[in-house]
Design a protein around this motif. Structure first.
Motif, PDB file in Angstrom:
ATOM      1  N   ALA A 187      13.075  -1.052   4.923  1.00  0.00           N
ATOM      2  CA  ALA A 187      12.931   0.077   5.854  1.00  0.00           C
ATOM      3  C   ALA A 187      12.013  -0.300   7.016  1.00  0.00           C
ATOM      4  N   SER A 188      12.207   0.366   8.139  1.00  0.00           N
ATOM      5  CA  SER A 188      11.437   0.099   9.361  1.00  0.00           C
ATOM      6  C   SER A 188       9.922   0.063   9.097  1.00  0.00           C
ATOM      7  N   SER A 189       9.263  -0.952   9.665  1.00  0.00           N
ATOM      8  CA  SER A 189       7.821  -1.125   9.438  1.00  0.00           C
ATOM      9  C   SER A 189       7.035   0.095   9.939  1.00  0.00           C
ATOM     10  N   ILE A 190       7.365   0.611  11.098  1.00  0.00           N
ATOM     11  CA  ILE A 190       6.610   1.731  11.680  1.00  0.00           C
ATOM     12  C   ILE A 190       6.808   2.995  10.834  1.00  0.00           C
ATOM     13  N   ALA A 191       8.059   3.211  10.421  1.00  0.00           N
ATOM     14  CA  ALA A 191       8.336   4.395   9.592  1.00  0.00           C
ATOM     15  C   ALA A 191       7.562   4.295   8.272  1.00  0.00           C
ATOM     16  N   GLN A 192       7.433   3.095   7.755  1.00  0.00           N
ATOM     17  CA  GLN A 192       6.668   2.942   6.498  1.00  0.00           C
ATOM     18  C   GLN A 192       5.194   3.279   6.707  1.00  0.00           C
ATOM     19  N   ARG A 193       4.642   2.897   7.869  1.00  0.00           N
ATOM     20  CA  ARG A 193       3.219   3.223   8.125  1.00  0.00           C
ATOM     21  C   ARG A 193       3.054   4.752   8.237  1.00  0.00           C
ATOM     22  N   ALA A 194       4.009   5.410   8.865  1.00  0.00           N
ATOM     23  CA  ALA A 194       3.956   6.876   8.949  1.00  0.00           C
ATOM     24  C   ALA A 194       4.086   7.483   7.555  1.00  0.00           C
ATOM     25  N   ALA A 195       4.934   6.869   6.739  1.00  0.00           N
ATOM     26  CA  ALA A 195       5.238   7.415   5.407  1.00  0.00           C
ATOM     27  C   ALA A 195       3.999   7.482   4.519  1.00  0.00           C
ATOM     28  N   ILE A 196       3.090   6.511   4.680  1.00  0.00           N
ATOM     29  CA  ILE A 196       1.902   6.486   3.813  1.00  0.00           C
ATOM     30  C   ILE A 196       1.145   7.811   3.934  1.00  0.00           C
ATOM     31  N   ALA A 197       0.969   8.288   5.170  1.00  0.00           N
ATOM     32  CA  ALA A 197       0.225   9.535   5.378  1.00  0.00           C
ATOM     33  C   ALA A 197       0.925  10.694   4.674  1.00  0.00           C
ATOM     34  N   ALA A 198       2.250  10.728   4.771  1.00  0.00           N
ATOM     35  CA  ALA A 198       3.003  11.833   4.160  1.00  0.00           C
ATOM     36  C   ALA A 198       2.878  11.801   2.641  1.00  0.00           C
ATOM     37  N   VAL A 199       3.104  10.626   2.067  1.00  0.00           N
ATOM     38  CA  VAL A 199       3.108  10.512   0.600  1.00  0.00           C
ATOM     39  C   VAL A 199       1.734  10.854   0.039  1.00  0.00           C
ATOM     40  N   LEU A 200       0.677  10.381   0.698  1.00  0.00           N
ATOM     41  CA  LEU A 200      -0.679  10.670   0.209  1.00  0.00           C
ATOM     42  C   LEU A 200      -1.015  12.156   0.341  1.00  0.00           C
ATOM     43  N   ASP A 249       0.824  -1.226   0.000  1.00  0.00           N
ATOM     44  CA  ASP A 249       0.000   0.000   0.000  1.00  0.00           C
ATOM     45  C   ASP A 249       0.851   1.267   0.000  1.00  0.00           C
ATOM     46  N   LEU A 250       2.043   1.200   0.592  1.00  0.00           N
ATOM     47  CA  LEU A 250       2.942   2.358   0.527  1.00  0.00           C
ATOM     48  C   LEU A 250       3.456   2.537  -0.906  1.00  0.00           C
TER      49      LEU A 250
END
Ligand SMILES: Cc1ncc(COP(=O)(O)O)c(C=O)c1O
Length: 393
Positions: free
Chosen positions: A270-283, A72-73
């Motif tokens: 890459a770190s799993s938690i950082a990837q979950r945070a990244a989704i919000a930023a990229v979107l 999803d990322l």
């Protein structure tokens, strides 16, 4: 006797990190030092991104993740490439890494053999050259000074290409100069590259969102280029997420698979938690962080106005990123033979900066304006005082 490898012995610590370490040591010893040396926004990560990361923790994203990144990322990044860059990379052409730095390292490892020529126009970001050297590549570095807006010409590119050229690496907006290639300028480089189909390109677009009005254009968006360009980006600069360590690339599938293989051996991803945070930023895209650019615009002016008082300093206000890259060569003399010597004097005067040698151009100094307005004013005055004393000696 225990020995380290020749490989690691030849590897330098980036001068940007060296200078920051030095200024931290001086601060810890009680000296009043303002650091304008590090390439990092002084904002905190926006709350909506932190919330997304916290949700990731609560939802138990604590296991190994797919090496190229969560699907999803990668879908969100695929949308970002379409939305912002007019590029259609499928999720299987996208690899998420621990920072753009790792994306670049993966690509260089995947492409460059010992003895290959790699074109890195100067000024360049420190790590490109060190990485290429580390794996035995040969750096060819056409120089683009202030007189040409820190951008190479098509003729310089043509002259730099040989039969051994495998790769060109460049960034726009550029670190350290902030220069951005216009669509026409990129097009003229593309015309040269098309004559040499053996040359890959890394287009480092990490400062994409930090620009002051000029349009950002991706090299891969030109017809015929997507099959030979790796487009690198990340969240460190645009979203003030340096510590989360999220970068990504879009590339032809063969290169993406090669980078995935390398990443599977080096970090697993890459770190799993950082990837979950990244989704919000990229979107969210650039609108949510435009307040940072507004602030950088004010700070750029503050530092530029003060440094304009130094009669022998030459610079242009950058189109992007958050650095002033100033030509200080008029201040070189018997006692201060290099920009490093000048930076040491400026450090003694209370300001940390980075000498142009780190970026492949001597005589220049990089000052970051990702600092508070108050600190920029104070730092600017200190720099002027030091430069005045150098000229009067
Ligand atoms: C031009 C350029 N590319 C890449 C990077 C690395 O970014 P990241 O923090 O995503 O590894 C930097 C960081 O300073 C940079 O200036």
């Amino acid at each position: 006797m225990l020995f380290l490898s020749n490989r690691v012995k030849s590897l330098a610590v980036p001068m940007t990190i060296e200078m920051t370490k030095k200024s931290r040591e001086l601060q810890e010893a009680g000296h009043d030092i303002i650091s304008l040396s590090l390439g990092e926004p002084d904002f905190d990560t926006p709350d909506f991104i932190k919330t997304s990361g916290k949700r990731g923790i609560d939802e138990n994203y604590s296991h190994y993740m797919p090496v190229p990144g969560y699907l999803d990322l990668r879908q969100a990044i695929s949308e970002k490439f379409k939305r912002d860059n007019n590029l259609s990379y499928q999720p299987n052409q996208i690899i998420v890494s621990t920072g753009a730095k790792q994306s670049i390292a993966n690509i260089v490892l995947a492409i460059v053999n010992q003895g290959d020529d790699v074109i890195i126009p100067a000024p360049y970001w420190v790590s490109y050259a060190d990485l290429v050297k580390f794996i035995g590549g040969n750096i060819v570095s056409p120089k683009a000074g202030l007189d040409q807006g820190f951008k190479i010409t098509p003729a310089q590119l043509e002259d730099s290409i040989t039969k051994k050229t495998k790769l060109m690496i460049f960034s726009s907006p550029n670190n350290p100069s902030g220069a951005m290639y216009s669509e026409d300028e990129l097009k003229s480089l593309v015309i040269v590259l098309k004559k040499h189909p053996q040359v890959w390109v890394i287009s480092d677009e990490i400062y994409e969102y930090i620009s002051y009005g000029e349009k950002h254009v991706s090299m891969a968006s030109f017809e015929g280029m997507k099959d030979r360009v790796a487009t690198v980006n990340g969240l460190s600069k645009g979203f003030a997420m340096t510590g989360w360590r999220i970068g990504f690339m879009g590339a032809p599938e063969t290169l993406a698979r090669a980078c995935e293989k390398i990443q599977s051996q080096f970090t697993s991803g890459a770190s799993s938690i950082a990837q979950r945070a990244a989704i919000a930023a990229v979107l969210a895209g650039p609108e949510k962080v435009s307040y940072m650019v507004e602030d950088f615009t004010i700070r750029r002016k503050i530092l530029a106005n003060i440094l304009n008082k130094a009669k022998y300093l030459n610079f242009i206000e950058p189109a992007g990123a958050f650095y002033l890259f100033v030509d200080a060569s008029n201040y070189l003399n018997e006692n201060y033979k290099t920009a490093s010597d000048l930076c040491m004097a400026i450090l003694d005067g209370g300001v940390a900066s980075v000498p142009g040698e780190a970026f492949g151009l001597d005589g220049y100094i990089r000052f970051s304006y990702a600092a508070s307005e108050e600190n920029l004013k104070k730092a600017g005055e200190r720099i002027i005082t030091t430069l005045l004393s150098i000229k009067s000696n």
